[in-house]
Design a protein around this motif. Structure first.
Motif, short mmCIF file in Angstrom:
data_model
loop_
_atom_site.label_atom_id
_atom_site.label_comp_id
_atom_site.label_asym_id
_atom_site.label_seq_id
_atom_site.Cartn_x
_atom_site.Cartn_y
_atom_site.Cartn_z
N GLN A 143 30.55 -25.81 28.17
CA GLN A 143 30.25 -27.34 28.35
C GLN A 143 28.98 -27.62 27.44
O GLN A 143 28.95 -28.92 27.37
CB GLN A 143 29.41 -27.11 29.88
CG GLN A 143 30.23 -27.06 30.92
CD GLN A 143 29.64 -26.64 32.40
OE1 GLN A 143 28.33 -26.39 32.43
NE2 GLN A 143 30.55 -26.32 33.43
N SER A 144 28.52 -26.78 26.90
CA SER A 144 27.24 -27.22 25.90
C SER A 144 28.07 -27.32 24.40
O SER A 144 27.13 -27.95 23.55
CB SER A 144 26.02 -26.37 25.92
OG SER A 144 26.49 -24.96 25.39
N ALA A 145 29.26 -26.73 24.35
CA ALA A 145 29.86 -26.69 22.83
C ALA A 145 30.22 -28.23 22.32
O ALA A 145 30.48 -29.05 23.38
CB ALA A 145 30.88 -26.10 22.80
N ASN A 146 30.01 -28.57 21.43
CA ASN A 146 30.39 -29.77 20.74
C ASN A 146 32.07 -29.52 20.28
O ASN A 146 32.15 -29.42 18.95
CB ASN A 146 29.73 -30.78 19.56
CG ASN A 146 28.21 -30.88 19.94
OD1 ASN A 146 28.02 -31.36 21.11
ND2 ASN A 146 27.30 -31.02 19.18
N HIS A 147 32.96 -29.60 21.10
CA HIS A 147 34.18 -29.20 20.91
C HIS A 147 35.07 -30.24 20.40
O HIS A 147 34.83 -31.52 20.63
CB HIS A 147 35.09 -28.86 22.19
CG HIS A 147 36.33 -28.02 21.89
ND1 HIS A 147 37.30 -28.83 22.00
CD2 HIS A 147 36.36 -26.95 21.66
CE1 HIS A 147 38.48 -27.78 21.78
NE2 HIS A 147 37.72 -26.72 21.19
N ILE A 148 35.88 -30.06 19.39
CA ILE A 148 36.57 -30.90 18.55
C ILE A 148 37.63 -31.93 19.52
O ILE A 148 37.63 -33.01 19.18
CB ILE A 148 37.43 -30.16 17.60
CG1 ILE A 148 38.21 -31.20 16.57
CG2 ILE A 148 38.66 -29.35 18.35
CD1 ILE A 148 37.36 -32.13 15.83
N SER A 149 37.76 -31.47 20.50
CA SER A 149 38.56 -32.19 21.56
C SER A 149 37.86 -33.36 22.03
O SER A 149 38.59 -34.64 22.31
CB SER A 149 38.95 -31.50 22.80
OG SER A 149 37.91 -31.09 23.50
N ASP A 150 36.43 -33.50 21.98
CA ASP A 150 35.78 -34.57 22.33
C ASP A 150 35.35 -35.57 21.20
O ASP A 150 34.74 -36.75 21.36
CB ASP A 150 34.46 -34.27 23.16
CG ASP A 150 34.51 -33.64 24.52
OD1 ASP A 150 35.63 -33.85 25.05
OD2 ASP A 150 33.89 -32.48 24.66
N TYR A 151 35.69 -34.94 19.99
CA TYR A 151 35.23 -35.56 18.75
C TYR A 151 36.34 -36.23 17.92
O TYR A 151 36.30 -36.47 16.59
CB TYR A 151 34.41 -34.86 17.80
CG TYR A 151 33.10 -34.70 18.62
CD1 TYR A 151 32.03 -35.60 18.61
CD2 TYR A 151 32.91 -33.54 19.49
CE1 TYR A 151 30.92 -35.45 19.26
CE2 TYR A 151 31.82 -33.41 20.35
CZ TYR A 151 30.66 -34.48 20.14
OH TYR A 151 29.73 -34.09 21.14
N LEU A 152 37.57 -36.30 18.26
CA LEU A 152 38.86 -36.82 17.82
C LEU A 152 38.33 -38.35 17.93
O LEU A 152 37.59 -39.04 18.53
CB LEU A 152 40.07 -36.65 18.55
CG LEU A 152 40.42 -35.31 18.75
CD1 LEU A 152 41.46 -34.99 19.49
CD2 LEU A 152 40.58 -34.61 17.27
N PHE A 153 39.10 -39.24 16.88
CA PHE A 153 38.87 -40.77 16.78
C PHE A 153 39.01 -41.43 18.01
O PHE A 153 38.23 -42.07 18.44
CB PHE A 153 39.72 -41.11 15.56
CG PHE A 153 39.67 -42.68 15.47
CD1 PHE A 153 38.45 -43.10 14.99
CD2 PHE A 153 40.42 -43.68 15.54
CE1 PHE A 153 38.13 -44.46 14.60
CE2 PHE A 153 40.01 -44.85 15.51
CZ PHE A 153 38.93 -45.15 14.79
N SER A 154 40.26 -41.16 18.49
CA SER A 154 40.42 -41.80 19.90
C SER A 154 39.35 -41.55 21.03
O SER A 154 39.10 -42.48 21.83
CB SER A 154 41.83 -41.48 20.24
OG SER A 154 41.83 -40.07 20.44
N GLU A 155 38.77 -40.45 21.14
CA GLU A 155 37.77 -39.93 21.89
C GLU A 155 36.45 -40.78 21.52
O GLU A 155 36.01 -41.34 22.46
CB GLU A 155 37.53 -38.66 22.27
CG GLU A 155 38.90 -37.77 22.89
CD GLU A 155 39.47 -38.18 24.03
OE1 GLU A 155 38.53 -38.13 25.16
OE2 GLU A 155 40.65 -38.25 24.36
N ALA A 156 36.02 -40.34 20.75
CA ALA A 156 34.87 -40.74 20.13
C ALA A 156 34.42 -42.44 20.05
O ALA A 156 33.76 -42.88 20.42
CB ALA A 156 34.43 -40.49 18.50
#
Length: 136
Positions: A119-132
């Motif tokens: 939960q606290s990790a800044n995981h790549i899946s949340d930082y893809l262009f479409s997500e960000a």
């Protein structure tokens, strides 16, 4: 040689190329006196992006050196980190940036030891262009 202007140019081109392969329009501002490196057209909405070369911190965690106080949402929408080692890019909305280092992990969520870590990790899946871009 990773801190050279050439490395920065390489990172900018890699990010632009990745976004173009995803079908987005990419423009480069003319001149060097802009607070952003790229302009990306996503379905008619323009995003101003400042590109940084990502460095490995430990394991599968990478960071960009980007002082959050230096960038304002009126000037830049997203900070992009390009990891040559991972051959991947991550995008952090400027209003989510804090401190001097912006970190993202590529470690599989299942391999993180606890729910807290996941939960606290800044995981790549949340930082893809479409997500960000949904958070800008």
């Amino acid at each position: 040689m990773n801190n050279s202007p050439r490395q920065g140019e390489k990172s900018e081109l890699a990010v632009a190329s990745e976004l173009m392969m995803q079908g987005y329009g990419v423009s480069f501002p003319f001149g060097h006196n802009h607070p952003y490196d790229l302009i990306v057209d996503k379905d008619g909405t323009l995003f101003k992006i400042q590109v940084k070369t990502a460095k490995q911190e430990q394991g599968n965690r990478y960071y960009i050196q980007a002082d959050a106080n230096r960038y304002e949402t009126k000037d830049v929408d997203l900070l992009a980190g390009y990891s040559e080692a991972e051959v991947a890019t991550f995008f952090i909305p400027v209003d989510e940036a804090s401190g001097k280092r912006q970190r993202v992990t590529y470690t599989d969520l299942e391999k993180m030891g606890s729910d807290y870590n996941r939960q606290s990790a800044n995981h790549i899946s949340d930082y893809l262009f479409s997500e960000a871009t949904q958070r800008v």
